[in-house]
Design a protein around this motif. Structure first.
Motif, mmCIF file in Angstrom:
data_model
loop_
_atom_site.group_PDB
_atom_site.id
_atom_site.type_symbol
_atom_site.label_atom_id
_atom_site.label_comp_id
_atom_site.label_asym_id
_atom_site.label_seq_id
_atom_site.Cartn_x
_atom_site.Cartn_y
_atom_site.Cartn_z
ATOM 1 N N VAL A 54 0.836 -1.206 0.000
ATOM 2 C CA VAL A 54 0.000 0.000 0.000
ATOM 3 C C VAL A 54 0.867 1.251 0.000
ATOM 4 C CG1 VAL A 54 -1.734 1.300 1.304
ATOM 5 C CG2 VAL A 54 -1.865 -1.199 1.184
ATOM 6 N N ALA A 55 1.923 1.247 0.805
ATOM 7 C CA ALA A 55 2.814 2.403 0.904
ATOM 8 C C ALA A 55 4.201 1.912 1.273
ATOM 9 C CB ALA A 55 2.307 3.396 1.951
ATOM 10 N N ALA A 56 5.218 2.564 0.725
ATOM 11 C CA ALA A 56 6.610 2.214 1.017
ATOM 12 C C ALA A 56 7.302 3.425 1.630
ATOM 13 C CB ALA A 56 7.330 1.767 -0.248
ATOM 14 N N PHE A 57 7.866 3.236 2.818
ATOM 15 C CA PHE A 57 8.636 4.274 3.485
ATOM 16 C C PHE A 57 10.124 4.036 3.211
ATOM 17 C CE2 PHE A 57 4.642 4.532 5.497
ATOM 18 C CZ PHE A 57 4.541 5.733 6.193
ATOM 19 N N GLU A 58 10.902 5.089 3.266
ATOM 20 C CA GLU A 58 12.315 5.001 2.954
ATOM 21 C C GLU A 58 13.040 4.070 3.925
ATOM 22 O OE1 GLU A 58 10.587 7.712 3.505
ATOM 23 O OE2 GLU A 58 10.415 8.582 1.488
ATOM 24 N N LYS A 59 14.157 3.511 3.468
ATOM 25 C CA LYS A 59 14.981 2.666 4.322
ATOM 26 C C LYS A 59 15.385 3.438 5.580
ATOM 27 C CE LYS A 59 17.029 0.063 0.482
ATOM 28 N NZ LYS A 59 18.299 -0.310 -0.200
ATOM 29 N N GLY A 60 15.376 2.742 6.720
ATOM 30 C CA GLY A 60 15.732 3.385 7.977
ATOM 31 C C GLY A 60 14.540 3.824 8.789
ATOM 32 N N ASN A 71 -12.900 5.407 9.323
ATOM 33 C CA ASN A 71 -12.994 5.813 7.918
ATOM 34 C C ASN A 71 -12.057 5.023 7.014
ATOM 35 O OD1 ASN A 71 -10.487 6.842 8.551
ATOM 36 N ND2 ASN A 71 -10.870 8.888 7.725
ATOM 37 N N GLY A 72 -11.312 4.074 7.582
ATOM 38 C CA GLY A 72 -10.419 3.240 6.785
ATOM 39 C C GLY A 72 -8.973 3.671 6.800
ATOM 40 N N ASP A 73 -8.675 4.876 7.284
ATOM 41 C CA ASP A 73 -7.283 5.323 7.363
ATOM 42 C C ASP A 73 -6.525 4.525 8.425
ATOM 43 O OD1 ASP A 73 -7.755 7.193 5.433
ATOM 44 O OD2 ASP A 73 -7.712 8.930 6.772
ATOM 45 N N ILE A 80 11.454 5.876 15.380
ATOM 46 C CA ILE A 80 12.713 6.611 15.310
ATOM 47 C C ILE A 80 12.462 8.106 15.143
ATOM 48 C CG2 ILE A 80 14.854 6.910 14.020
ATOM 49 C CD1 ILE A 80 14.624 3.975 13.215
ATOM 50 N N GLY A 81 11.528 8.452 14.284
ATOM 51 C CA GLY A 81 11.296 9.860 13.972
ATOM 52 C C GLY A 81 10.326 10.566 14.881
ATOM 53 N N HIS A 82 9.824 9.874 15.945
ATOM 54 C CA HIS A 82 8.883 10.496 16.880
ATOM 55 C C HIS A 82 7.627 10.966 16.148
ATOM 56 C CE1 HIS A 82 11.933 10.969 20.250
ATOM 57 N NE2 HIS A 82 12.646 10.559 19.222
ATOM 58 N N ILE A 83 7.123 10.117 15.273
ATOM 59 C CA ILE A 83 6.038 10.501 14.371
ATOM 60 C C ILE A 83 4.899 9.494 14.465
ATOM 61 C CG2 ILE A 83 5.395 10.649 11.909
ATOM 62 C CD1 ILE A 83 8.179 11.747 11.360
ATOM 63 N N VAL A 84 3.671 9.988 14.308
ATOM 64 C CA VAL A 84 2.523 9.143 13.991
ATOM 65 C C VAL A 84 2.042 9.561 12.609
ATOM 66 C CG1 VAL A 84 0.229 8.348 14.647
ATOM 67 C CG2 VAL A 84 1.876 8.994 16.430
ATOM 68 N N TRP A 85 2.045 8.616 11.675
ATOM 69 C CA TRP A 85 1.593 8.876 10.314
ATOM 70 C C TRP A 85 0.134 8.464 10.149
ATOM 71 C CZ3 TRP A 85 4.286 11.727 7.047
ATOM 72 C CH2 TRP A 85 5.678 11.765 7.139
ATOM 73 N N ARG A 86 -0.567 9.186 9.284
ATOM 74 C CA ARG A 86 -1.883 8.755 8.803
ATOM 75 C C ARG A 86 -1.702 8.305 7.356
ATOM 76 N NH1 ARG A 86 -7.504 10.079 9.726
ATOM 77 N NH2 ARG A 86 -6.912 11.586 11.346
ATOM 78 N N VAL A 87 -2.102 7.081 7.069
ATOM 79 C CA VAL A 87 -1.962 6.534 5.723
ATOM 80 C C VAL A 87 -3.334 6.058 5.258
ATOM 81 C CG1 VAL A 87 -0.870 4.774 4.283
ATOM 82 C CG2 VAL A 87 0.424 5.830 6.148
ATOM 83 N N SER A 88 -3.773 6.544 4.105
ATOM 84 C CA SER A 88 -5.065 6.111 3.575
ATOM 85 C C SER A 88 -4.943 4.699 3.021
ATOM 86 C CB SER A 88 -5.534 7.066 2.473
ATOM 87 O OG SER A 88 -4.761 6.874 1.296
ATOM 88 N N SER A 89 -6.075 4.066 2.774
ATOM 89 C CA SER A 89 -6.063 2.700 2.241
ATOM 90 C C SER A 89 -5.484 2.649 0.833
ATOM 91 C CB SER A 89 -7.482 2.122 2.243
ATOM 92 O OG SER A 89 -8.356 2.941 1.481
ATOM 93 N N THR A 90 -5.355 3.819 0.189
ATOM 94 C CA THR A 90 -4.732 3.869 -1.138
ATOM 95 C C THR A 90 -3.267 4.287 -1.070
ATOM 96 O OG1 THR A 90 -5.506 6.148 -1.440
ATOM 97 C CG2 THR A 90 -6.925 4.379 -2.268
ATOM 98 N N THR A 92 -1.895 7.168 0.496
ATOM 99 C CA THR A 92 -1.561 8.575 0.709
ATOM 100 C C THR A 92 -1.097 8.785 2.149
ATOM 101 O OG1 THR A 92 -3.195 9.264 -0.931
ATOM 102 C CG2 THR A 92 -2.411 10.939 0.605
ATOM 103 N N ARG A 93 0.050 9.430 2.305
ATOM 104 C CA ARG A 93 0.665 9.596 3.622
ATOM 105 C C ARG A 93 0.577 11.056 4.068
ATOM 106 N NH1 ARG A 93 7.090 8.878 4.164
ATOM 107 N NH2 ARG A 93 6.616 7.359 2.525
ATOM 108 N N THR A 94 0.045 11.287 5.274
ATOM 109 C CA THR A 94 0.010 12.628 5.858
ATOM 110 C C THR A 94 0.464 12.536 7.312
ATOM 111 O OG1 THR A 94 -2.334 12.372 6.428
ATOM 112 C CG2 THR A 94 -1.825 13.507 4.364
ATOM 113 N N LEU A 95 0.983 13.642 7.820
ATOM 114 C CA LEU A 95 1.485 13.675 9.187
ATOM 115 C C LEU A 95 0.321 13.831 10.160
ATOM 116 C CD1 LEU A 95 4.249 13.679 10.672
ATOM 117 C CD2 LEU A 95 4.069 16.172 10.715
#
Length: 460
Positions: A54-60, A71-73, A80-90, A92-95
């Motif tokens: 569905v989504a590929a994040f960079e190495k590391g 809603n399916g997200d 590592i990055g102190h992050i929570v990502w929102r990724v849609s079922s298609t 799409t990546r948002t912070l």
């Protein structure tokens, strides 16, 4: 696998992790930090299921936990990055959230409240509560916690958190902030003869009145019954062994789907304990850390898997950190169904009422103050007719009420409306209008029941 002591830094041009001084003291940079060949991992047949990335994040990147929103997200922690990502079922990546806290585990309560286990900026263990937009609403510090990891709600507001460092499970009241040890003991702790990089109690999930917990170090999956209305822990029993699992997701029929992390695979464990590998690194699940089923009709059979691309095992040679969708061919357990151990309320016939909305007239403050004594006495004398009443603050609680609602029983709409038009607030011009509508009480804590049979709300 989950991380011990965490702080971000740059490593060979990529963001990496310092767990502790001894953690990266590997014999050579090209050698994995855990020798998986010496572990008694069960041999399983390989029967790959249909899947796609569905989504590929960079190495590391270290994708650590995943939950699925209504809603399916997907919400995914990146440790590592102190992050929570929102990724849609298609894909799409948002912070969703980024700050100096370190979010690790994720859970969502039945009311939609999103929580995460992890650490504060100064390294204190904590549970974080987020608003829907990702803003940090509240932090519950847990002094003495070593490494807070997997999470699951056992009832609304009652969160269990695995401490993979201490080998305990904590219970956290997300409303009051109260914390207590829910369960401790050897079965939750690390195996004394295995690599210390293998966490102790790790992933937590709820199914059919029991908590299922992985212990990566002991290579077990435990089932712990919930006892009594306060959900005390029963005696743990082993339902799977000789399989390293990080996290797990449970299908509606009780089948366990587990992520193996250091073995780069996803394993299906039937209720009789037999296991089958359904995805490997070639399907994109290298370093698989967590899994969750979809929640919508169109993806209830989809198992979403996240991972670190093998970073934890071999930080010098990771692959991409992927989000993979696997067609499990069976539905996951809905959030409501996971709470099936909570008692169903009794059933009552729907109580018919009339609700009267009285609108506050503009510029009526002085009239309201003058009429208040007669108005409040009017209400007191009519309490047998009023089930409950209250004020509506259309402009916020710091402003004056814009309307009041009166829920009347034993009166039809015409009689209820006439009663409130006879109140001092109406006759003195505090109210510009009072209008009644029919209202049926269907459920609520005030009546302690619902107006439908149990079968209506049971998962089908």
């Amino acid at each position: 696998m989950k991380l011990r002591s965490v702080s971000p830094r740059t490593w060979n041009g990529a963001v990496a992790l310092v767990v502790a001084a001894f953690v990266f003291a590997a014999p050579a940079a090209s050698q994995p930090r855990i020798d998986v060949s010496i572990l008694p991992q069960k041999n399983t047949a390989f029967e790959p299921l249909p899947s796609n990335i569905v989504a590929a994040f960079e190495k590391g990147n270290f994708l650590e936990s995943v939950i699925v929103l209504p809603n399916g997200d997907l919400l995914i922690t990146e440790a590592i990055g102190h992050i929570v990502w929102r990724v849609s079922s298609t894909g799409t990546r948002t912070l969703f959230h980024h700050s100096d806290i370190q979010p690790v585990g994720l859970a969502v309560d039945i009311d939609g409240r999103i929580v995460s286990s992890g650490r504060t900026a100064d390294g204190t263990g904590a549970v974080f509560i987020f608003h829907d937009d990702g803003e940090l609403e509240r932090t519950i510090p847990i002094e003495g916690a070593q490494f807070l990891n997997g999470t699951t709600f056992v009832s609304p507001g009652q969160l269990l958190v695995a401490d993979s460092g201490a080998g305990t499970i904590l219970q956290v009241d997300t409303d009051t902030g109260e914390v207590r040890i829910w369960l401790s003991g050897e079965v939750l702790q690390s195996h004394p003869d295995r690599n210390p990089l293998l966490p102790a109690v790790n992933g937590l999930k709820l199914f059919d009145g029991s908590v299922y917990a992985t212990n990566s170090s002991r290579m077990t999956v435990l089932r712990i019954s919930l006892i009594g209305p306060d959900h005390r822990a029963g005696e743990p029993e082993t339902v799977s062994e000789n399989v390293v699992l990080d996290d797990l997701a449970i299908a509606a029929d009780g089948t366990i789907y587990g992520t193996t992390h250091i073995y780069d695979s996803v394993i299906r464990i039937e209720q009789d304990g037999s296991a089958t590998t359904i995805a490997r690194a070639e399907q994109g699940v290298a370093g698989s850390t967590a899994a969750a089923f979809g929640r919508r009709t169109e993806d209830r059979n989809t198992l979403y898997v996240v991972g670190d691309g093998g970073f934890y095992l071999d930080p010098e040679n990771p692959a991409a950190a992927n989000v993979v969708a696997i067609d499990a061919g069976e539905p996951g357990l809905s959030l409501a169904a996971s709470l099936s151990h909570l008692a169903y309320p009794g059933m009552e016939r729907a109580a018919s009422m009339a609700v009267v909305r009285c609108i506050t007239a503009s510029g009526s403050d002085e009239r309201r103050r003058a009429a208040a004594p007669d108005y409040t006495r009017f209400l007191e004398l009519n309490m047998t007719r009023i089930a409950f009443a209250g004020q509506v603050y259309g402009d916020g609680r710091k402003a004056e009420p814009t309307a009041r609602l009166y829920f009347m029983h034993g009166l039809d709409e015409a009689r209820a409306e006439a009663m409130m038009e006879g109140s001092p607030y109406f006759t003195e011009g505090v109210y510009s209008s009072c209008d009644a509508e029919p209202f049926d009480v269907m459920l609520g804590s005030m009546i302690g029941a619902v107006a439908w049979p149990d079968e209506v709300s049971r998962d089908r």
